[in-house]
Design a protein around this motif. Structure first.
Motif, PDB file in Angstrom:
ATOM      1  N   PRO A 267       0.826  -1.214   0.000  1.00  0.00           N
ATOM      2  CA  PRO A 267       0.000   0.000   0.000  1.00  0.00           C
ATOM      3  C   PRO A 267       0.858   1.262   0.000  1.00  0.00           C
ATOM      4  N   ILE A 268       0.408   2.255  -0.734  1.00  0.00           N
ATOM      5  CA  ILE A 268       1.108   3.544  -0.827  1.00  0.00           C
ATOM      6  C   ILE A 268       0.299   4.578  -0.066  1.00  0.00           C
ATOM      7  N   SER A 269       1.002   5.374   0.731  1.00  0.00           N
ATOM      8  CA  SER A 269       0.352   6.389   1.569  1.00  0.00           C
ATOM      9  C   SER A 269       0.498   7.757   0.913  1.00  0.00           C
ATOM     10  N   VAL A 270      -0.590   8.505   0.884  1.00  0.00           N
ATOM     11  CA  VAL A 270      -0.593   9.872   0.364  1.00  0.00           C
ATOM     12  C   VAL A 270      -1.201  10.785   1.416  1.00  0.00           C
ATOM     13  N   LYS A 271      -0.472  11.830   1.764  1.00  0.00           N
ATOM     14  CA  LYS A 271      -0.963  12.824   2.715  1.00  0.00           C
ATOM     15  C   LYS A 271      -0.913  14.183   2.045  1.00  0.00           C
TER      16      LYS A 271
END
Length: 1280
Positions: A228-232
């Motif tokens: 999973p890739i996290s984007v903030k």
């Protein structure tokens, strides 16, 4: 003479001669003949050239062929002989060349990778298959990588890379979240062709930690998952808008090569805020119609079935409100080889000639090479009858040993084509394939086709005889087809009998007899008739037929071209159809169809159902026609007609219509004469002379009109002189010296006799002159020449015939031709009424000088110059027309303070006369137009500079300007008004002593001596002091004009209502409205009108827990609205309750519970410390690297793998990385359902349906180091 022609396919029932060019896949011969004739091998079925196999299943390599004798099969692998007997895992199917590689019982698919080719051989030659490349599918694991969270500023672009593992075939990519739901895509967020996820601009709602890329491998039915890739997304105010920038492709140009027939995919993805819109064009041409599609929100251009004509430059243009960017993709379409003329099987006789042609095209042009029986022709055994000429092999004087199978190979860098075509040399005596004594039956006067299917090598000659000892058939009454068929175009009764077909060649002769019978046609001798039946009655349709006694007819009845209703009321007899108890739904068309084995005939009739009276049942219908017409009392101008009425069919006859025919002048045309009451049976008819009358009578009742009666006998009236003269006589000149006399001629029966002519007479009026007359033929015009210009004439036209003249005609007044007027109006005077209106007077011209009908006067006037500017411009003349003998007129729309000229002309039917001398007049001053512009520049703390332009239309001499201004506060209330008078020669003014940071409204106009003109308004603001905000960045040193705008729309939402407020800048007294709707819905906006000029509104009647969109607009300003705002109403509350968290008794209870829990924890801690040593295992776990901890089955946590154990399959009951179980007993949903197996399906929206029921997997062999995940279950290993 014998006719030769090709028989149409629909009429041919025979197999054509074998020597014709036939398909390489099927030889169209009789089955018995096939068993006897030799034939080289033909490949009928083979595996595809690029054959990707499932490594878990047996490999089946197909190779099927036919031939006589049956061919034997052999295989090569990677160019060398493949001995299948030495490989226990490989078997060949009986009577077939198909190989089966046993993978299920220990074989490895990787060991059988390679290029395979099949050869089918018999004594006549050898055919070969394509090169079949065998490759097992692969679904490798994802490369391990450590992904850092993406921190992105709101409005920036972002690309999330997928980088899937390279599989065979390539995987299908899609993005989902931890809940296994497809991530929504739009113009702003979309997936590229390479699988990456592109954000044109990120928004706060893009923040999440479960952007997961999945790769689906269809052949192995496995799915691999990336970590999973996290984007903030962090927000900064304000968000900066950006022009478009291309994320892919990079640069300004790129190239693309695609193969002919494939699908061309071109992609352009852009970043920018607002989100750019993509548009595609082809430079120098149009996108191909019907083959062009746009996908991925127009970011992908898709052209199917591309050809060389689709080569060229394709430009994608990304545009938003801040600009645009483009990229040019140069597309070149190449082509793998494709057939123009593929070689086809050739069957020859010994000594014959023939050719094999192999023509292919491609880009680049393919090279052609030949093989004989699978061997390059250059090293194949010599054949003196064979000569190779490029793409053609020429055969001359072939012998039986020349039989072989030839292969044509057309290849270029993009692929190859391989075709087998055999040359079969046969020497066979004639054979007739049509069964002996076959019986043909045809209907008389129809074509007859007698078959004689034959075969022989060389090709036999065919002859036909009638009878056993008859002579050979020749002549135009027969047609002889190339396939041996004899056609008799029109078979008569005497055509029946025995026909003999003889086939002969140099090896023999054979004959066959067939029988021809001629049958009588089937006929319907009594057809069903039109019927009108009352409701609930009974009706019967007859259908009596006559047919050949040897044919068995079948009769079928249809209603409205469909089967009869399944109703016992319909009774079908041998020769009739009876309908009992008729209802309204029985109304329609009934058809009788008679079929035999040879022909079919039909006839139809209509049934009309009418309402039945209560009692008795009466059938109403149109009356029968009258009959027995008789003429009596013949006179010159009248006659008596009598008749007998027909049956009125229960509806009384209301009247009779009498019509006549004039067989002398209009034969076959019936005209209305008169009508009489339905009670009369005689009528006295008026007649005209010289008419050959016949009469007929039509009876009329409420149902309708009867058929006309039979015509009466003819009656020719005697001739007489005409009774009337032509109508509409006119005398109008077409030229100044002529008079054209016209009239409407008499119709044929008005002539009253033969020799119709006209006497045309004329004389000048008011002059003592005699009549001038002329006799003319039956025309409608006569021209009198040499007349004076426009003088009145008396005109008359009289009809005459061979028996005399018509009565004296009446006279009409006409005029000879007009000419242009001779003089101009005099004494032209102009009276100026005001600055825009004048009145002109003139004296009328003498009527004699008009020389025609006076139509009126035209006034030409034009502006010479403006008195205020002294500048000349293009002269535009205006024209006003005053009808009749009017001597004055008004000139409106004049420009103030200007010099004008005018003249007046008289007008008649011929045209305009000369113009009067030009008259000059001037208009006085008027009020000016508004100043051309008003600009406010150089704002300071207490001053503004005003600049303006003089009025476009001063309409006089400017005397001064007037400036009025007043301050405006934040509530748009106006302050005191200040007025300043400015000299007319000024064009700027500096206003001082103003208040800082204050908006002012200015009103500016110009004055002449007449008064003030219209004003122009503008608003501007003085700047703040040094503690205030900065000046605007755009247009430094200038105050920008203020346009209406609505901003800062805010909402405060409750359960069922929301308070909407906004800020407005613009003209006063705006009428606002609020539009709202459910967010994401395509329904129309709902509109609420705001009373007064308030800047807030309460929306009521909303649905709790629902997201709404809202915007504010102003009435009267087209397209003027605020930007959209989104809010959500609160959840529905059952009832209002007291918040117990603020109650004292509740706080005390919670404190007591917390104290009790604290005591229990202390007791547990003391007992634990007394419980023995700390386990070593727990210490190791406590100090282990958290990144290499395996997934635990008890708590569902998921760690990363760090060694070869990554490739071990998960145990039953293992969890997914998102803490979601995939055990069958726990969930019916499975990632495996993304595969394309029989039971697994995948919805378009990305949701999982069904459950996996794939093949059982065997345990992997020891030492297998493959990095694949060969099963759907093992695919879970990669979900990290």
């Amino acid at each position: 003479m014998m006719k030769k022609m090709s028989i149409p396919t629909s009429r041919a029932s025979l197999v054509l001669f074998l020597c014709q060019i036939i398909s390489a896949l099927d030889v169209p011969l009789d089955s018995k003949l096939l068993e006897e004739l030799s034939q080289p091998p033909t490949i009928t079925q083979q595996s595809p050239k690029d054959y990707i196999v499932d490594p878990r299943e047996n490999i089946v390599i197909q190779c099927e062929a036919k031939g006589k004798p049956p061919p034997s099969f052999s295989w090569t692998r990677n160019g060398t002989h493949f001995d299948i007997d030495k490989d226990a895992q490989v078997t060949m199917k009986p009577n077939s060349g198909t190989l089966v590689v046993n993978i299920m019982n220990g074989g490895k698919a990787e060991a059988y990778e390679g290029v395979y080719q099949c050869t089918a051989r018999n004594e006549r030659g050898a055919a070969i298959s394509n090169n079949i490349v065998i490759r097992p599918s692969r679904s490798p694991l994802w490369t391990k990588e450590k992904l850092e969270p993406n921190h992105v500023r709101e409005g920036d672009s972002l690309v999330l890379h997928c980088r899937p593992p390279v599989g065979l075939p390539p995987p299908i990519i899609f993005w989902m979240d931890n809940a296994f739901q497809r991530l929504p895509q739009s113009e702003r967020v979309s997936q590229g062709l390479n699988g990456d996820l592109y954000f044109a601009n990120v928004q706060p709602e893009d923040t999440r930690e479960d952007y997961i890329c999945y790769a689906r491998f269809n052949h192995t039915q496995t799915i691999q998952q990336k970590q999973p890739i996290s984007v903030k997304v962090f927000s900064t105010k304000p968000v900066t808008e950006r022009p478009p920038v291309l994320l892919t492709p990079t640069g300004s140009t790129s190239t693309k090569v695609e193969l002919r027939g494939n699908v061309l995919l071109l992609e352009c993805i852009a970043a920018g805020l607002p989100t750019p819109v993509i548009r595609w064009i082809k430079e120098g041409g149009e996108l191909p119609a019907n083959r062009t599609f746009f996908e991925n929100f127009k970011k992908t251009l898709k052209i199917i079935d591309v050809s060389e004509a689709d080569s060229g430059n394709y430009k994608c243009i990304a545009r938003n409100t801040l600009g645009s960017v483009h990229h040019v993709i140069s597309v070149t379409v190449k082509a793998a080889p494709y057939w123009i003329t593929a070689p086809r099987n050739l069957v020859l006789s010994p000594g014959e000639d023939g050719t094999l042609i192999c023509r292919a095209n491609g880009n680049p042009k393919p090279s052609i090479s030949w093989l004989a029986n699978g061997v390059p022709i250059a090293i194949a055994p010599e054949d003196p009858s064979r000569k190779v000429d490029g793409d053609t092999i020429i055969f001359s004087h072939v012998q039986e040993r020349s039989s072989a199978v030839y292969q044509c190979n057309a290849s270029n860098e993009y692929g190859y084509l391989l075709a087998n075509a055999f040359v079969n040399v046969l020497a066979e005596p004639p054979r007739i394939l049509t069964p002996a004594n076959k019986l043909y039956q045809v209907i008389a006067d129809s074509p007859a086709l007698l078959d004689c299917a034959y075969f022989g090598s060389p090709k036999p000659e065919i002859e036909w005889f009638k009878g056993v000892k008859g002579s050979i058939l020749r002549g135009n009454e027969y047609i002889f087809h190339d396939n041996g068929t004899l056609e008799i175009p029109v078979a008569q009764k005497d055509s029946a009998g025995t026909y003999t077909c003889v086939a002969r060649n140099e090896l023999g002769k054979i004959q066959n007899e067939v029988q021809l019978e001629i049958k009588d046609p089937t006929m319907i001798i009594k057809q069903p008739e039109y019927k009108v039946i009352q409701r609930y009655g009974q009706v019967s349709f007859e259908c009596i037929i006559k047919h050949d006694s040897t044919l068995l007819p079948t009769v079928v009845w249809l209603k409205d071209n469909d089967e009869l209703p399944d109703d016992e009321r319909f009774l079908v007899g041998k020769d009739n159809l009876t309908i009992m108890n008729v209802t309204d739904k029985d109304d329609g068309t009934y058809t009788c169809i008679v079929n035999t084995t040879l022909d079919s005939v039909s006839a139809s009739a209509v049934l009309t159902v009418v309402a039945a009276p209560p009692t008795p049942a009466i059938i109403y219908a149109r009356p029968n026609p009258p009959f027995d017409l008789e003429l009596t009392g013949q006179l010159e101008r009248s006659i008596e007609l009598s008749w007998i009425p027909g049956d009125e069919n229960n509806s009384p006859i209301t009247n009779f219509v009498i019509e006549y025919e004039d067989a002398l002048h209009e034969p076959g045309v019936w005209h209305y004469q008169t009508e009489v009451s339905g009670t009369q049976t005689t009528a006295q008819l008026k007649l005209s002379p010289y008419v050959n009358y016949s009469f007929r009578v039509i009876a009329v009742n409420k149902i309708g009109r009867s058929q006309p009666s039979e015509p009466s006998e003819q009656y020719l009236t005697k001739s007489a002189s005409p009774d009337e003269n032509p109508a509409n006589v006119q005398g109008i000149g077409s030229e100044p010296d002529n008079l054209v006399i016209t009239w409407e001629p008499l119709k044929g029966f008005q002539s009253n006799g033969p020799g119709l002519q006209y006497k045309v007479s004329w004389r000048q009026k008011d002059v003592d002159d005699e009549w001038t007359s002329v006799i003319v033929a039956n025309v409608s015009k006569y021209i009198v020449s040499g007349t004076p210009t426009f003088v009145p004439y008396e005109v008359k036209v009289q009809a005459l015939n061979d028996l005399g003249y018509a009565p004296e005609p009446s006279e009409v007044i006409g005029h000879s031709g007009e000419d242009l007027p001779m003089v101009a109006p005099g004494n032209v005077q102009v009276h100026v009424i005001n600055s825009t209106l004048a009145k002109v007077h003139w004296d009328p011209v003498p009527l004699k000088t008009v020389r025609g009908h006076l139509q009126g006067y035209k006034v030409y006037y034009w502006k010479v110059q403006s008195l205020s500017r002294r500048s000349r411009r293009h002269v535009e003349k205006k024209i006003l027309t005053f009808r009749g003998n009017k001597t004055f007129g008004m000139l409106p729309g004049l420009e103030p303070y200007s010099s004008y000229k005018l003249n007046v002309r008289v007008v008649n039917g011929k045209g305009e006369g000369p113009a009067s001398p030009d008259k000059v007049f001037k208009t006085p001053e008027g009020v000016p137009s508004s100043p051309s512009f008003l600009k406010i520049t150089n704002p300071t703390l207490d001053s503004l500079t005003l600049e303006w332009g003089s009025p476009t239309h001063p309409n006089g001499v400017l005397t001064s300007y007037t400036l009025k201004f007043q301050p405006i506060n934040n509530t748009h209330e106006l302050g005191p008004l200040v007025e300043i008078r400015i000299p007319a020669n000024e064009s700027s003014l500096i206003l001082k002593n103003l208040n800082y940071s204050t908006r002012y409204k200015f009103y500016f106009n110009a004055q002449t001596s007449v008064g003030s003109g219209s004003q122009i308004t503008e608003e501007a603001v003085t700047i703040m002091d040094e503690a205030g905000i900065l000046r605007p960045a755009v247009g430094v040193g200038k105050v920008q004009p203020l346009y209406p705008r609505i901003r800062n729309v805010t909402t405060a939402a409750a359960e069922t209502y929301a308070n909407i407020s906004w800020e407005y800048e613009g003209p006063d007294h705006a009428n606002f409205y609020v539009e709202y709707g459910v967010a994401g819905s395509k329904e129309d906006w709902k509109k609420e009108i705001v009373n007064g000029s308030r800047s807030f509104f309460v929306l009521k009647g909303l649905t709790p827990g629902t997201a709404y969109k809202v915007r504010v607009g102003a009435e009267g300003l087209s397209g003027f609205r605020s930007s959209e705002d989104v809010f959500e109403t609160g959840p529905a509350m059952a009832s209002r309750q007291v918040d117990i968290a603020t109650q004292g008794w509740f706080i005390g209870l919670m404190c007591a519970v917390a104290l009790l829990i604290l005591i229990l924890l202390i007791v547990c801690f003391i007992r634990r410390n007394k419980g023995g040593k700390y386990p070593v295992k727990e210490k190791e776990d406590a100090h282990a690297d958290p990144e290499i901890q395996p997934m635990k089955e008890d708590d569902g946590t998921f760690g990363e793998y760090s060694d070869a154990e990554d490739h071990k399959p998960l145990k039953k009951g293992s969890r997914t990385p998102s803490d979601r179980t995939v055990k069958k007993e726990d969930s019916d949903d499975s990632l495996v359902d993304y595969g394309e197996g029989v039971n697994g399906q995948f919805n378009e929206d990305g949701s999982f349906i069904g459950q996996y029921s794939g093949k059982k997997e065997k345990e992997p062999a020891e030492g297998n180091e493959s990095s694949e995940a060969p099963s759907p279950v093992n695919a879970m290993n990669s979900f990290v």
